[in-house]
Design an enzyme around this catalytic site. Structure first.
Site, mmCIF file in Angstrom:
data_model
loop_
_atom_site.group_PDB
_atom_site.id
_atom_site.type_symbol
_atom_site.label_atom_id
_atom_site.label_comp_id
_atom_site.label_asym_id
_atom_site.label_seq_id
_atom_site.Cartn_x
_atom_site.Cartn_y
_atom_site.Cartn_z
ATOM 1 N N ASP A 1 47.041 -80.319 -125.006
ATOM 2 C CA ASP A 1 47.003 -81.292 -126.091
ATOM 3 C C ASP A 1 47.578 -82.627 -125.639
ATOM 4 O OD1 ASP A 1 46.060 -79.243 -127.691
ATOM 5 O OD2 ASP A 1 48.027 -78.778 -128.541
ATOM 6 N N TYR B 1 53.562 -71.352 -119.255
ATOM 7 C CA TYR B 1 54.101 -72.613 -119.760
ATOM 8 C C TYR B 1 55.617 -72.623 -119.693
ATOM 9 C CZ TYR B 1 49.652 -74.272 -121.726
ATOM 10 O OH TYR B 1 48.375 -74.726 -121.887
#
Length: 304
Positions: A69, A135
């Site tokens: 994003d 992540y």
């Protein structure tokens, strides 16, 4: 123009090779990975494809392991591209895709880097062959905020948090579940994911007090899912609700307004795992199959 009678027409076939590209970027000034309809919006994909097309002298279309994003960073992003073999035969490349790393280092802006490029093994697909995405999330609760040199990749959280409560919350979210409450769902897309690792640690130093890092690993993530998982733990850590509430969220089938979403700046994609070369094609077929819904409390009830 029609072919003359008796004349044989031979179609020209251009041989292509699939390249694997390893990419890193600071997502602060990008509108995410994916190219946008508005050409004025700067994206990682758009900048990379433009630079690659300039060097290879052909249009290049990238397929990525995970679409990050706006504001999200990457140290271990992976993409692939199919390019004509002839585009690699120019003098500066000599048929070696690794030479693209040096060529692009002169063209790309400072906030994006091609860290590796090679011929992809047979069956490799950056997106569908992936086993899992890794992540890392960095957040500080220090009153002074993030260290100035880390302000672009560290989120400031306004209240103190309890590490044990955050880890208990994370533990309750592990496994195969429908994470609809944590995702911005796309039409006809599944929100069933296998959350394999969710581990918090105190990463404080003398220069970065009250610093926490979360390692989050899953087979795949839906839109904003990692930030919602982190936000849920931080809210529990500050005492907004008990860790057991996480299990209630897993029972919801739409995005929950009770789950806060942490800021994008603290999130980085640090790695993508792939199977052995001989298993790449099979993994891609498995990943392309849509998962059936998962019943709450029954983490084994699913199909691929």
């Amino acid at each position: 123009m029609a072919a003359r009678p008796g004349r044989r027409v031979v179609a020209q076939v251009t041989a292509t090779r699939r390249l694997r590209l390893d990419i890193a970027y600071d997502g602060t000034d990008f509108h995410g990975w994916a190219s946008q309809k508005d050409p004025a919006l700067r994206t990682v994909q758009g900048v990379l494809e433009e630079a690659l097309a300039l060097v290879l002298r052909v249009p290049v279309a990238l397929t990525v392991a995970g679409r990050t994003d706006a504001g999200v960073h990457a140290a271990g992003q992976v993409a692939h591209a199919d390019v004509p073999e002839s585009s690699l035969e120019q003098r500066s490349l000599r048929g070696d895709p690794a030479r693209l790393v040096r060529r692009l280092s002169r063209l790309l802006p400072e906030d994006i880097r091609l860290s590796g490029c090679s011929f992809a093994p047979e069956g490799f697909d950056a997106r569908f062959s992936a086993l899992r995405r890794r992540y890392l999330y960095r957040v500080t609760t220090a009153a002074s905020g993030p260290l100035p040199t880390r302000v672009r990749d560290t989120t400031a959280w306004p209240k103190p948090v309890e590490l044990a409560a955050m880890q208990e919350t994370a533990d309750r979210l592990l496994g195969l579940h429908d994470f609809a409450a944590f995702c911005k769902a796309k039409p006809h897309a599944t929100t069933v994911r296998d959350l394999q690792v969710f581990r918090w640690r105190d990463a404080s130093t003398a220069w970065e007090p009250q610093l926490y890092e979360a390692e989050v690993v899953a087979d795949a993530f839906c839109w904003s899912m990692v930030r919602a998982l982190v936000g849920c733990c931080l809210a529990a850590g500050e005492g907004r609700f008990p860790p057991a509430r996480a299990a209630e969220f897993l029972g919801e089938r739409t995005r929950s307004s009770r789950v806060p979403v942490a800021a994008a700046r603290g999130l980085s994609l640090v790695g993508v795992d792939y199977p052995e070369d001989r298993e790449l094609a099979a993994r891609s077929l498995i990943t392309r199959d849509r998962r059936a819904p998962v019943s709450p409390g029954d983490p084994g009830a699913y199909t691929l």
